[in-house]
Write a protein that holds these residues in place. Structure first.
Motif, short mmCIF file in Angstrom:
data_model
loop_
_atom_site.label_atom_id
_atom_site.label_comp_id
_atom_site.label_asym_id
_atom_site.label_seq_id
_atom_site.Cartn_x
_atom_site.Cartn_y
_atom_site.Cartn_z
N SER A 1 -5.45 -7.74 -5.44
CA SER A 1 -5.37 -6.71 -6.48
C SER A 1 -6.44 -5.63 -6.27
O SER A 1 -6.19 -4.44 -6.50
CB SER A 1 -5.53 -7.35 -7.87
OG SER A 1 -4.40 -8.17 -8.14
N GLN A 2 -7.63 -6.03 -5.83
CA GLN A 2 -8.69 -5.04 -5.59
C GLN A 2 -8.29 -4.08 -4.47
O GLN A 2 -8.50 -2.87 -4.58
CB GLN A 2 -9.99 -5.75 -5.19
CG GLN A 2 -10.69 -6.45 -6.33
CD GLN A 2 -11.80 -7.36 -5.82
OE1 GLN A 2 -11.78 -7.83 -4.68
NE2 GLN A 2 -12.79 -7.62 -6.68
N ILE A 3 -7.73 -4.62 -3.39
CA ILE A 3 -7.33 -3.78 -2.25
C ILE A 3 -6.29 -2.75 -2.71
O ILE A 3 -6.38 -1.56 -2.41
CB ILE A 3 -6.80 -4.65 -1.09
CG1 ILE A 3 -7.95 -5.47 -0.48
CG2 ILE A 3 -6.12 -3.79 -0.02
CD1 ILE A 3 -7.50 -6.60 0.45
N GLN A 4 -5.30 -3.21 -3.50
CA GLN A 4 -4.27 -2.29 -4.00
C GLN A 4 -4.89 -1.22 -4.89
O GLN A 4 -4.57 -0.03 -4.77
CB GLN A 4 -3.20 -3.07 -4.78
CG GLN A 4 -2.31 -3.91 -3.87
CD GLN A 4 -1.57 -5.01 -4.60
OE1 GLN A 4 -1.79 -5.25 -5.79
NE2 GLN A 4 -0.70 -5.70 -3.90
N ALA A 5 -5.81 -1.63 -5.77
CA ALA A 5 -6.41 -0.66 -6.70
C ALA A 5 -7.29 0.34 -5.95
O ALA A 5 -7.22 1.55 -6.21
CB ALA A 5 -7.23 -1.41 -7.76
N LEU A 6 -8.10 -0.15 -5.02
CA LEU A 6 -8.99 0.76 -4.27
C LEU A 6 -8.19 1.75 -3.44
O LEU A 6 -8.54 2.94 -3.39
CB LEU A 6 -9.91 -0.06 -3.36
CG LEU A 6 -11.05 -0.80 -4.08
CD1 LEU A 6 -11.64 -1.89 -3.19
CD2 LEU A 6 -12.14 0.18 -4.52
N ASN A 7 -7.11 1.29 -2.83
CA ASN A 7 -6.29 2.21 -2.04
C ASN A 7 -5.56 3.21 -2.94
O ASN A 7 -5.46 4.39 -2.62
CB ASN A 7 -5.31 1.44 -1.15
CG ASN A 7 -6.01 0.87 0.08
OD1 ASN A 7 -6.95 1.48 0.60
ND2 ASN A 7 -5.60 -0.29 0.55
N GLU B 1 -4.27 -6.17 8.15
CA GLU B 1 -4.42 -4.70 8.26
C GLU B 1 -3.30 -3.97 7.51
O GLU B 1 -3.48 -2.86 7.03
CB GLU B 1 -4.40 -4.25 9.74
CG GLU B 1 -5.58 -4.73 10.56
CD GLU B 1 -5.34 -6.08 11.20
OE1 GLU B 1 -4.32 -6.73 10.87
OE2 GLU B 1 -6.17 -6.49 12.03
N SER B 2 -2.13 -4.63 7.42
CA SER B 2 -1.00 -3.95 6.76
C SER B 2 -1.25 -3.75 5.26
O SER B 2 -0.53 -3.01 4.59
CB SER B 2 0.29 -4.77 6.96
OG SER B 2 0.19 -5.99 6.26
N LEU B 3 -2.29 -4.42 4.71
CA LEU B 3 -2.63 -4.19 3.30
C LEU B 3 -3.41 -2.89 3.12
O LEU B 3 -3.72 -2.49 2.00
CB LEU B 3 -3.47 -5.37 2.77
CG LEU B 3 -2.83 -6.78 2.82
CD1 LEU B 3 -3.84 -7.82 2.34
CD2 LEU B 3 -1.57 -6.83 1.97
N GLY B 4 -3.80 -2.25 4.23
CA GLY B 4 -4.57 -1.01 4.14
C GLY B 4 -6.06 -1.24 4.18
O GLY B 4 -6.81 -0.64 3.39
N VAL B 5 -6.49 -2.13 5.09
CA VAL B 5 -7.93 -2.44 5.20
C VAL B 5 -8.34 -2.41 6.67
O VAL B 5 -7.51 -2.59 7.56
CB VAL B 5 -8.25 -3.85 4.63
CG1 VAL B 5 -7.97 -3.91 3.15
CG2 VAL B 5 -7.49 -4.96 5.38
N ASN B 6 -9.64 -2.21 6.89
CA ASN B 6 -10.23 -2.46 8.21
C ASN B 6 -10.78 -3.87 8.20
O ASN B 6 -11.13 -4.39 7.13
CB ASN B 6 -11.34 -1.45 8.49
CG ASN B 6 -10.78 -0.04 8.66
OD1 ASN B 6 -9.67 0.14 9.14
ND2 ASN B 6 -11.53 0.95 8.23
N VAL B 7 -10.86 -4.49 9.38
CA VAL B 7 -11.23 -5.91 9.44
C VAL B 7 -12.47 -6.10 10.31
O VAL B 7 -12.59 -5.49 11.38
CB VAL B 7 -10.06 -6.74 10.04
CG1 VAL B 7 -10.43 -8.22 10.09
CG2 VAL B 7 -8.79 -6.54 9.22
#
Ligand code: CP
Length: 320
Positions: A183-189, A210-216
């Motif tokens: 939920s945090q990743i979705q909200a931040l993006n 990575e497909s969630l919209g994050v760097n790893v």
């Protein structure tokens, strides 16, 4: 599917089940309304009449300290009548199905269910089954979503850092089992953060993360560079079906946040944690209780953000 269920024909919030599919304008509206509720905790009479006459049922099928109590306080501060069901002493323990429990509570003329459940999709299922006038708020479902936690985290970040477009956020630890991280990743993006970085061992990351919209990053020392906001996660052992780590002490050595590691982020970086924290496993006590920690501020903000979400969801049918 989830987003359609969450909004009514006019695009207003009806259920709050997931951040996924919600527009930036709605998330910003929630943050702005919460801002107006923050001061109520300092008033002599900590109440506004917005949900007077409404009945809210807290249905927690899984343990909780912060979410359950702040939902209850938020509902009371909105002047609603609140029923907090103790599931361990309810007829669920006699074999009553979830749907039968819901149907019986509906027969008592309730207006909202706040639901925590160990099964992903439980809140969504209830929202599909309830009468049209009832709102459902997801207070955490399995590994899927914890949207009110994400919103109180966004509120805390905005209070301190002001502008999402300039901040780099690191989420560290057990991303694989974390409904909060999703939920945090979705909200931040959605809110336009400059970067969302996840830092974890490979065994604690979902496939294709990575497909969630994050760097790893798999290295905490390297991964903390240029970070403004650090979000630590606990190891969710209750959701682990096999041994994913050599030991807790080894994990702390590699991924635990200590004072020395914290210095690798920006000097004004803040440290967050949704709780419950496990001291000495993912975070050192000196950091959890230190000057850069905003962990208890997150808890306080949980009341205002949950007031905002409940008030908005009730607005779809007109409050007072
Ligand atoms: N952050 C959180 O959901 O905490 P609880 O499990 O105590 O509600």
């Amino acid at each position: 599917m989830i987003d359609n269920l969450q909004l009514n024909a006019e695009g207003r919030l009806k259920h709050f089940l997931s951040i996924e599919g919600l527009p930036k304008s709605l998330l910003t509206e929630i943050l702005d309304i919460a801002e107006s509720f923050v001061g109520i905790g300092d008033h002599q009479i900590k109440k506004v009449p917005l949900l007077r006459g409404k009945t809210i049922v807290n249905l927690f099928f899984e343990n909780s300290t912060r979410t359950r109590t702040t939902f209850e306080l938020a509902a009371k501060r909105l002047s609603a009548d609140v029923l907090s069901m103790s599931i361990s002493t309810s007829s669920t323990s006699k074999g009553e199905s979830l749907l039968d429990t819901i149907r019986n509570l509906e027969a008592m003329f309730v207006d909202m269910f706040v639901v925590r459940h160990a099964i992903s999709g439980a809140a969504h299922f209830i929202a599909q089954q309830t009468a049209p006038h009832i709102s459902v708020i997801n207070a955490g479902d399995g590994q899927h979503a914890h949207p009110t936690q994400a919103m109180l985290d966004m509120f805390t970040i905005r209070q301190i850092k002001k502008d999402f477009s300039t901040i780099r956020v690191a989420i560290i630890g057990d991303i694989l089992h974390s409904r909060v991280a999703r939920s945090q990743i979705q909200a931040l993006n959605t809110l336009g953060a400059a970067e969302v970085r996840v830092i974890a061992p490979k065994t604690l990351l979902p496939a294709h993360v990575e497909s969630l919209g994050v760097n790893v990053s798999h290295n905490l020392t390297e991964g903390l560079k240029d970070i403004d906001v650090i979000i630590m996660l606990r190891l969710q052992k209750e959701r682990m079906t096999s041994a994913l780590l050599p030991s807790e002490s080894e994990y702390f050595k590699c991924f635990g946040l200590t004072e020395a590691k914290l210095k690798l982020a920006k000097p004004d970086a803040i440290v967050m944690h949704p709780g419950p924290i496990n001291r000495g496993v993912e975070i050192d006590s000196k950091v959890a209780d230190g000057p850069q920690s905003v962990i208890l501020k997150q808890v306080s903000n949980g009341i205002a953000i949950r007031m905002a979400i409940m008030a908005l969801a009730m607005q779809k049918q007109g409050i007072n």
